[in-house]
Design an enzyme around this catalytic site. Structure first.
Site, PDB file in Angstrom:
ATOM      1  CE  LYS A  52      -1.630   3.411  -8.435  1.00 24.19           C
ATOM      2  NZ  LYS A  52      -0.954   3.867  -7.210  1.00 24.19           N
ATOM      3  CD  GLN A  96       2.646   3.563  -6.392  1.00 20.95           C
ATOM      4  OE1 GLN A  96       1.734   4.257  -6.856  1.00 20.95           O
ATOM      5  NE2 GLN A  96       2.410   2.398  -5.831  1.00 20.95           N
ATOM      6  CG  ASP A 119      -2.683   7.962  -3.408  1.00 20.61           C
ATOM      7  OD1 ASP A 119      -3.312   7.006  -3.900  1.00 20.61           O
ATOM      8  OD2 ASP A 119      -1.465   8.147  -3.580  1.00 20.61           O
TER       9      ASP A 119
HETATM   10  N1  GUN Z   1       1.597   2.043  -2.689  1.00 17.50           N
HETATM   11  C1  GUN Z   1       0.763   1.002  -2.494  1.00 17.50           C
HETATM   12  N2  GUN Z   1      -0.522   1.380  -2.656  1.00 17.50           N
HETATM   13  C2  GUN Z   1      -0.486   2.692  -2.970  1.00 17.50           C
HETATM   14  C3  GUN Z   1      -1.507   3.638  -3.264  1.00 17.50           C
HETATM   15  O1  GUN Z   1      -2.718   3.369  -3.252  1.00 17.50           O
HETATM   16  N3  GUN Z   1      -1.065   4.891  -3.545  1.00 17.50           N
HETATM   17  C4  GUN Z   1       0.244   5.236  -3.523  1.00 17.50           C
HETATM   18  N4  GUN Z   1       0.567   6.495  -3.790  1.00 17.50           N
HETATM   19  N5  GUN Z   1       1.211   4.379  -3.259  1.00 17.50           N
HETATM   20  C5  GUN Z   1       0.829   3.113  -2.974  1.00 17.50           C
END
Ligand code: GUN
Length: 293
Positions: A52, A96, A119
């Site tokens: 990311k 995350q 998110d």
């Molecule tokens: N863990 C798995 N997918 C995601 C996501 O799209 N965002 C976040 N913050 N954690 C995740």
């Protein structure tokens, strides 16, 4: 059978975002800034977060990675979130998941300011999405909509079967696909671990979104000819023949299902890269939302 190439599509989206950033620069507007908080050392989470951050650089965003050790208390994490909520330079941020078990995930999600919740996990954004109001959409379902749209796959009037009811993928996907929107108007069935006669249901599906997290669960005998397959699963499966000791497996048994499918996403290179592209899109949106405030 046509492969739904998430890698190429996400690169196109990133290129569009990079151009929007360039345009903002020439107009002396703020450069989007995404922050990511990672608690602990989970291997898969580290890979995702690094990817990311790297993608931010690629499109010209500013990015900040905040790493906290696995023993970080819930209170300390909440304080970090508050700092990000009040930092005017940060347009959006993510924490995350999964978090260590001593931290209440829902409490953390609720602490993120909805205007910075790129998110799309905060109840305000989920509620707004449900009511067809402008909202940050959870990046994985958003990416799936975008992939279906860019490949001109008809969803209206189709029977979409979603396997999995997670807050991040299955639940929002079921709402979005049933809504009156360009990629929507589908008749949606949500299947899950308590569903009986799953095969009877999947055999009727025009579109299947497999998001249950069990490697190679959906097999060729469970789908009809011409089905559209979206594989959200990405599990590390032990494989001593690989240099890393594992391979990445989707929720779909690709070999048997691809023989019947009209369109199918590969793993890796399908839904995964789209998720990152849509996170960037949400961050650009968060930044644009502040232009006139
Ligand atoms: N863990 C798995 N997918 C995601 C996501 O799209 N965002 C976040 N913050 N954690 C995740």
């Amino acid at each position: 059978m046509i492969l739904l190439d998430g890698k190429t599509t996400s690169n196109q989206i990133k290129e569009e975002i990079a151009q929007a950033v360039q345009q903002r620069k020439t107009e002396s507007k703020k450069i989007p800034h995404l922050a990511a908080v990672l608690v602990g050392n989970d291997g898969a989470s580290m890979t995702y977060v690094n990817s990311k951050v790297k993608s931010c650089e690629r499109v010209g965003f500013k990015s900040t990675l905040i790493r906290l050790d696995a023993e970080t208390s819930e209170e300390t994490l909440l304080q970090e979130i508050e700092k990000l909520n009040t930092d005017d330079d940060i347009d959006g941020f993510i924490v995350q998941l999964p978090l260590p078990t001593h931290i209440d995930e829902q409490k953390i999600i609720m602490a993120v300011h909805p205007d910075k919740d790129v998110d799309g996990f905060h109840p305000i954004n989920v509620g707004r999405m449900t009511l067809d109001l402008p909202a940050f959409l959870s990046a994985t379902p958003f990416g799936i909509l975008e992939l279906l749209e860019r490949y001109n796959i008809e969803t209206s009037g189709k029977h979409a079967v979603i396997i999995g009811r997670s807050h991040i993928v299955g639940r929002p996907m079921s709402i979005l696909l049933s809504q009156k929107r360009p990629v929507g108007n589908a008749t949606v069935t949500v299947a899950h671990s308590r569903t009986k006669n799953l095969k009877e249901i999947t055999l009727q599906a025009d579109i299947i979104i497999a998001a249950l997290g069990i490697p190679e669960f959906l097999t060729g005998d469970m789908v009809k000819d011409g089905v559209v397959i979206i594989d959200v699963g990405i599990t590390r499966v032990e494989d001593s023949s690989k240099p890393r000791g594992y391979r990445l497996a989707g929720d779909v048994h690709f070999e048997s299902v691809s023989k019947k499918a009209s369109y199918i996403t590969p793993v890796p290179g399908g839904v995964g890269p789209m998720t990152i592209a849509m996170l960037l899109k949400n961050t650009l949106l968060a930044c644009q939302n502040k232009d006139n405030t």
